[in-house]
Design a protein around this motif. Structure first.
Motif, PDB file in Angstrom:
ATOM      1  N   TYR A 143      87.593  52.779  15.596  1.00 19.55           N
ATOM      2  CA  TYR A 143      86.796  51.834  14.809  1.00 19.55           C
ATOM      3  C   TYR A 143      85.964  52.636  13.824  1.00 19.55           C
ATOM      4  O   TYR A 143      85.602  53.779  14.098  1.00 19.55           O
ATOM      5  CB  TYR A 143      85.857  51.019  15.722  1.00 19.55           C
ATOM      6  N   PHE A 298     100.952  46.547  31.468  1.00 23.08           N
ATOM      7  CA  PHE A 298      99.960  46.414  32.549  1.00 23.08           C
ATOM      8  C   PHE A 298      98.742  47.331  32.334  1.00 23.08           C
ATOM      9  O   PHE A 298      97.652  47.016  32.765  1.00 23.08           O
ATOM     10  CB  PHE A 298     100.606  46.713  33.907  1.00 23.08           C
ATOM     11  N   SER A 301      96.114  45.432  30.316  1.00 23.04           N
ATOM     12  CA  SER A 301      95.853  44.055  30.738  1.00 23.04           C
ATOM     13  C   SER A 301      94.694  43.993  31.722  1.00 23.04           C
ATOM     14  O   SER A 301      94.333  44.993  32.341  1.00 23.04           O
ATOM     15  CB  SER A 301      97.099  43.481  31.419  1.00 23.04           C
ATOM     16  N   ASP A 302      94.122  42.791  31.880  1.00 20.44           N
ATOM     17  CA  ASP A 302      93.087  42.563  32.894  1.00 20.44           C
ATOM     18  C   ASP A 302      93.721  42.110  34.198  1.00 20.44           C
ATOM     19  O   ASP A 302      93.264  42.470  35.274  1.00 20.44           O
ATOM     20  CB  ASP A 302      92.114  41.494  32.397  1.00 20.44           C
ATOM     21  N   GLY A 304      97.597  41.427  36.172  1.00 22.15           N
ATOM     22  CA  GLY A 304      99.029  41.664  36.090  1.00 22.15           C
ATOM     23  C   GLY A 304      99.761  40.968  37.220  1.00 22.15           C
ATOM     24  O   GLY A 304      99.229  40.802  38.328  1.00 22.15           O
TER      25      GLY A 304
ATOM     26  N   VAL B  19      95.937  58.837  17.547  1.00 20.71           N
ATOM     27  CA  VAL B  19      94.704  58.839  16.747  1.00 20.71           C
ATOM     28  C   VAL B  19      93.533  58.783  17.717  1.00 20.71           C
ATOM     29  O   VAL B  19      93.476  57.884  18.559  1.00 20.71           O
ATOM     30  CB  VAL B  19      94.638  57.617  15.798  1.00 20.71           C
ATOM     31  N   VAL B  21      89.118  59.510  18.276  1.00 24.75           N
ATOM     32  CA  VAL B  21      87.822  59.795  17.672  1.00 24.75           C
ATOM     33  C   VAL B  21      87.337  61.130  18.245  1.00 24.75           C
ATOM     34  O   VAL B  21      87.091  61.253  19.438  1.00 24.75           O
ATOM     35  CB  VAL B  21      86.804  58.677  17.986  1.00 24.75           C
ATOM     36  N   VAL B 228      83.775  55.208  15.756  1.00 23.31           N
ATOM     37  CA  VAL B 228      83.462  54.975  17.176  1.00 23.31           C
ATOM     38  C   VAL B 228      84.759  54.701  17.951  1.00 23.31           C
ATOM     39  O   VAL B 228      85.754  54.264  17.382  1.00 23.31           O
ATOM     40  CB  VAL B 228      82.463  53.794  17.394  1.00 23.31           C
ATOM     41  N   PRO B 230      87.327  52.821  20.386  1.00 19.54           N
ATOM     42  CA  PRO B 230      87.577  51.396  20.645  1.00 19.54           C
ATOM     43  C   PRO B 230      87.062  51.022  22.031  1.00 19.54           C
ATOM     44  O   PRO B 230      86.985  51.882  22.915  1.00 19.54           O
ATOM     45  CB  PRO B 230      89.094  51.263  20.572  1.00 19.54           C
ATOM     46  N   PRO B 231      86.677  49.754  22.241  1.00 19.93           N
ATOM     47  CA  PRO B 231      86.197  49.363  23.568  1.00 19.93           C
ATOM     48  C   PRO B 231      87.319  49.528  24.603  1.00 19.93           C
ATOM     49  O   PRO B 231      88.485  49.302  24.286  1.00 19.93           O
ATOM     50  CB  PRO B 231      85.832  47.891  23.394  1.00 19.93           C
ATOM     51  N   ARG B 233      89.212  48.765  28.335  1.00 16.16           N
ATOM     52  CA  ARG B 233      89.429  47.655  29.253  1.00 16.16           C
ATOM     53  C   ARG B 233      89.363  48.178  30.700  1.00 16.16           C
ATOM     54  O   ARG B 233      89.871  49.270  30.967  1.00 16.16           O
ATOM     55  CB  ARG B 233      90.832  47.083  28.969  1.00 16.16           C
ATOM     56  N   VAL B 236      93.483  47.277  35.515  1.00 12.39           N
ATOM     57  CA  VAL B 236      94.156  45.996  35.700  1.00 12.39           C
ATOM     58  C   VAL B 236      94.089  45.538  37.171  1.00 12.39           C
ATOM     59  O   VAL B 236      94.150  46.359  38.096  1.00 12.39           O
ATOM     60  CB  VAL B 236      95.620  46.078  35.212  1.00 12.39           C
ATOM     61  N   ILE B 237      93.920  44.247  37.390  1.00 11.90           N
ATOM     62  CA  ILE B 237      93.970  43.671  38.749  1.00 11.90           C
ATOM     63  C   ILE B 237      95.369  43.086  38.937  1.00 11.90           C
ATOM     64  O   ILE B 237      95.754  42.154  38.232  1.00 11.90           O
ATOM     65  CB  ILE B 237      92.894  42.571  38.923  1.00 11.90           C
ATOM     66  N   MET B 238      96.148  43.660  39.877  1.00 11.25           N
ATOM     67  CA  MET B 238      97.517  43.182  40.095  1.00 11.25           C
ATOM     68  C   MET B 238      97.522  42.111  41.189  1.00 11.25           C
ATOM     69  O   MET B 238      96.816  42.236  42.193  1.00 11.25           O
ATOM     70  CB  MET B 238      98.444  44.339  40.508  1.00 11.25           C
ATOM     71  N   MET B 239      98.316  41.066  40.966  1.00 12.59           N
ATOM     72  CA  MET B 239      98.448  40.021  41.986  1.00 12.59           C
ATOM     73  C   MET B 239      99.193  40.616  43.183  1.00 12.59           C
ATOM     74  O   MET B 239     100.186  41.329  43.019  1.00 12.59           O
ATOM     75  CB  MET B 239      99.218  38.808  41.432  1.00 12.59           C
ATOM     76  N   LEU B 250      96.749  34.057  40.630  1.00 14.27           N
ATOM     77  CA  LEU B 250      96.397  34.338  39.233  1.00 14.27           C
ATOM     78  C   LEU B 250      95.505  33.231  38.656  1.00 14.27           C
ATOM     79  O   LEU B 250      94.468  33.521  38.039  1.00 14.27           O
ATOM     80  CB  LEU B 250      97.681  34.472  38.391  1.00 14.27           C
ATOM     81  N   TYR B 253      91.969  33.508  39.886  1.00 10.55           N
ATOM     82  CA  TYR B 253      91.209  34.549  39.178  1.00 10.55           C
ATOM     83  C   TYR B 253      90.694  34.023  37.836  1.00 10.55           C
ATOM     84  O   TYR B 253      89.534  34.202  37.484  1.00 10.55           O
ATOM     85  CB  TYR B 253      92.099  35.776  38.903  1.00 10.55           C
ATOM     86  N   LEU B 254      91.598  33.362  37.086  1.00 12.69           N
ATOM     87  CA  LEU B 254      91.227  32.896  35.739  1.00 12.69           C
ATOM     88  C   LEU B 254      90.191  31.784  35.810  1.00 12.69           C
ATOM     89  O   LEU B 254      89.315  31.691  34.955  1.00 12.69           O
ATOM     90  CB  LEU B 254      92.479  32.443  34.962  1.00 12.69           C
ATOM     91  N   LYS B 257      86.783  33.334  36.721  1.00 17.82           N
ATOM     92  CA  LYS B 257      86.236  34.003  35.527  1.00 17.82           C
ATOM     93  C   LYS B 257      85.751  33.000  34.471  1.00 17.82           C
ATOM     94  O   LYS B 257      85.133  33.378  33.477  1.00 17.82           O
ATOM     95  CB  LYS B 257      87.329  34.874  34.894  1.00 17.82           C
ATOM     96  N   ILE B 259      87.758  31.293  32.562  1.00 23.55           N
ATOM     97  CA  ILE B 259      88.666  31.286  31.408  1.00 23.55           C
ATOM     98  C   ILE B 259      89.497  30.014  31.382  1.00 23.55           C
ATOM     99  O   ILE B 259      89.800  29.473  30.336  1.00 23.55           O
ATOM    100  CB  ILE B 259      89.594  32.516  31.447  1.00 23.55           C
TER     101      ILE B 259
END
Lengths: 324, 261
Positions: A143, A298, A301-302, A304, B19, B21, B228, B230-231, B233, B236-239, B250, B253-254, B257, B259
């Motif tokens: 960024y 994966f 992702s948040d 999977g 790429v 920073v 700067v 990038p943010p 994540r 990952v939370i796997m089912m 799944l 979870y959503l 949250k 969502i």
């Protein structure tokens, strides 16, 4: 009313103010509050009801009510904004969506106003007397933060970057403005063709369900369309799917397609090569469904789920329907 | 009518190049550079017009440091013979206004009927130089072109461009600037003889002091404060449950949250 203003350029699509327009007010009030600036809505074309709905978010709405502005046309819109600046004076800031029209208008305006312009911004704030914008570069692999030195500072804001502000105290008045245009401004719209099968448009949608080669055939996208309907989502595709001719290019998510930031992105049968990731990694929540537990998607992702997209989609649609 | 077409090209890191920073003032970029994806489409679109109108005159221009020469070599390899390199390394950190001013200083002399560029460059993704060039030349422009048809008399073009969920077909006379979207043309792989020609070509450079820049400065309107990261994540939370219980897992979870309602 403060004499320094922020202009927010509104957009109408399919008869409504776009969601991105409402999000622009999130950006506008963030910078207005710190410096006691007025937030003014600018509407080109549209109906009185659009102007009134915009006035609920702004202290004033400048409504250019001209039949020539009914359909967006770059040259005409550009002349309209330029005339507005000449008659009303330069605002401190002008915000527009990073939509096809925003991206056409704002760079031209920057040249005409001899000022700075930052595109696809995901955040803006003041550092002392300078406005600073954060924007992704190299497809989001880094960024940059840019300071805009001159007024008006021009920005296009990426869809999904700001939330729609809640209760706004404003109930501004609507000022109707008439302008004069020369008849021939260069471009003539001949025809419009719709290219999307889903009700929701990809860059505006809060939720996107995307399919890759893992869906097996173009016919199977019907399952995804049904799920999209259930979630009020737009349908997206991977590059492999578009290059195979299964879906049209304006559904493609990725570096050579669209860059989107919905609240929820669900990828079905998409392996997640960097090209695709660069188009969706700023989504708020990402869910991936893939047969291959090692698929790179994966890692970006948040949530999977390892499974066959074709088995998962109908069960998921049914599950969502049963919970309504 | 003999059509004069100018194509604007830029050399950028490949989209798979690493790429990172390195510091607030420096990026680490893997040395894998290519002609920007949409610019190659612009080159091909110009070549397609030339196929139908063999007397069309094609130019390619690139503004920037030495690396720009490689983008011009690519344009030669693909089939454009007349190329010009503008400026020097100082342009690598310039704002889009300045880049546009540099290009326009040369375009004013060339006076093309049609300017074609990519809809955005593959490095800064700014999507501004094209419309800025059009404004400086005081000509109309159409962004995101996916089709381009010329009429036999060559006094009119019909350009299809991508709008949100729609394709719009616009008619315009010349001069005009269009920016290329995927679909406008399919860049071909250059033949070996053209690649050889491109490698040997002596590429003309016009230094900044020979261009009319009207007092514009490289970072006169915008300056970069910092880079700067990038943010990132979270993991990952796997089912964990077997199919089809993992679907409810799944959705739970959503919903938790907030969502999904």
């Amino acid at each position: 009313m403060a004499d320094k203003k922020i202009w927010v350029i509104a957009e109408i699509r399919k008869g409504n103010l776009t969601r991105s327009t409402s999000q622009l007010f999130g950006a506008a009030y963030k910078i207005a509050d710190q410096k006691n600036l007025d937030v003014v809505g600018v509407l080109m074309g549209g109906e009185k009801s659009h102007a009134e709905s915009l006035a609920q978010k702004a202290s004033l709405v400048l409504w250019i009510n001209d039949p020539g502005l009914e359909t967006y046309e770059a040259t005409r819109y550009f002349h309209a904004i330029w005339q507005l600046i000449e008659s009303k004076g330069k605002p401190v800031v002008i915000l527009a969506s990073a939509s096809s029209s925003g991206l056409e208008l704002m760079p031209r305006l920057a040249i005409r106003c001899e000022t700075g312009y930052a595109s696809f911004c995901v955040d803006i704030w003041w550092e002392g007397s300078e406005l600073v914008a954060r924007r992704p570069i190299y497809g989001g692999r880094a960024y940059e933060e840019l300071a805009l030195i001159k007024e008006p500072a021009l920005f296009t804001i990426r869809s999904g970057a700001f939330s729609i502000p809640g209760n706004l105290p404003n109930s501004g008045k609507v000022e109707t403005i008439t302008l004069t245009f020369s008849d021939d401004l260069g471009l003539k719209l001949i025809e419009r063709k719709s290219t999307t099968s889903s009700k929701q448009e990809l860059s505006e949608a809060e939720c996107v369900v995307a399919g890759g080669r893992g869906l097996g055939s173009p016919e199977n996208f019907k399952l995804l369309e049904e799920l999209a309907q259930e979630l009020d989502a737009a349908v997206g595709s991977s590059r492999a799917v578009v290059d195979s001719g299964w879906r049209s290019h304006d559904e493609q998510v990725g570096k050579s397609g669209k860059t989107i930031s919905p609240d929820l992105y669900i990828a079905f049968g998409i392996s997640g090569v960097i090209h695709h990731i660069l188009g969706m990694n700023t989504s708020k929540v990402i869910v991936a469904i893939n047969k291959d537990p090692e698929a790179p998607i994966f890692r970006n992702s948040d949530y999977g789920l390892v499974g066959d997209a074709l088995e998962v989609i109908p069960v998921l649609t049914k599950e969502l329907r049963s919970r309504r | 009518m003999k059509l004069k077409i100018a194509v604007l090209v830029k050399q950028v890191p490949d989209h798979e190049a690493m790429v990172q920073v390195k510091s607030e003032q420096e990026l680490e970029i893997e040395d894998r550079y290519v002609c920007s994806f949409f610019d190659e489409i612009a080159v091909e679109a110009a070549l397609n017009i030339e196929k139908n109108h063999p007397d069309a005159e094609l130019f390619a221009l690139s503004a920037g440091g030495k690396r720009s020469i490689d983008a011009l070599r690519r344009a030669i390899a693909m089939g454009i013979d007349q190329v010009v390199h503008l400026g020097d390394e100082s342009l690598e950190a310039s704002d889009s206004n300045y880049t546009a001013q540099v290009l326009v200083a040369r375009l004013r002399i060339l006076q093309p009927d049609l300017v074609i560029c990519g809809k955005q460059a593959g490095d800064d993704d700014y999507a501004a130089v094209g419309p800025m060039v059009a404004e400086l030349l005081d000509i109309p422009h159409i962004s995101g072109a996916v089709s381009l048809d010329t009429n036999p008399d060559l006094n009119m073009v019909n350009v299809g461009c991508e709008r949100e969920g729609e394709i719009w077909y616009l008619e315009s006379g010349f001069p005009l600037l269009i920016s290329a979207e995927k679909g406008l043309a399919e860049p071909h792989v250059p033949v070996v003889t053209r690649v050889m020609k491109a490698m040997k070509a002596n590429i003309q450079n016009i230094p900044l002091n020979e261009l009319e820049l009207h007092g514009n400065k490289p970072q006169g309107r915008i300056h970069r404060i910092r880079y700067v990261e990038p943010p990132s994540r979270p993991e990952v939370i796997m089912m964990q449950k077997p199919f089809p219980e993992n679907i409810s897992e799944l959705v739970n979870y959503l919903q938790e949250k907030g969502i999904l309602s």
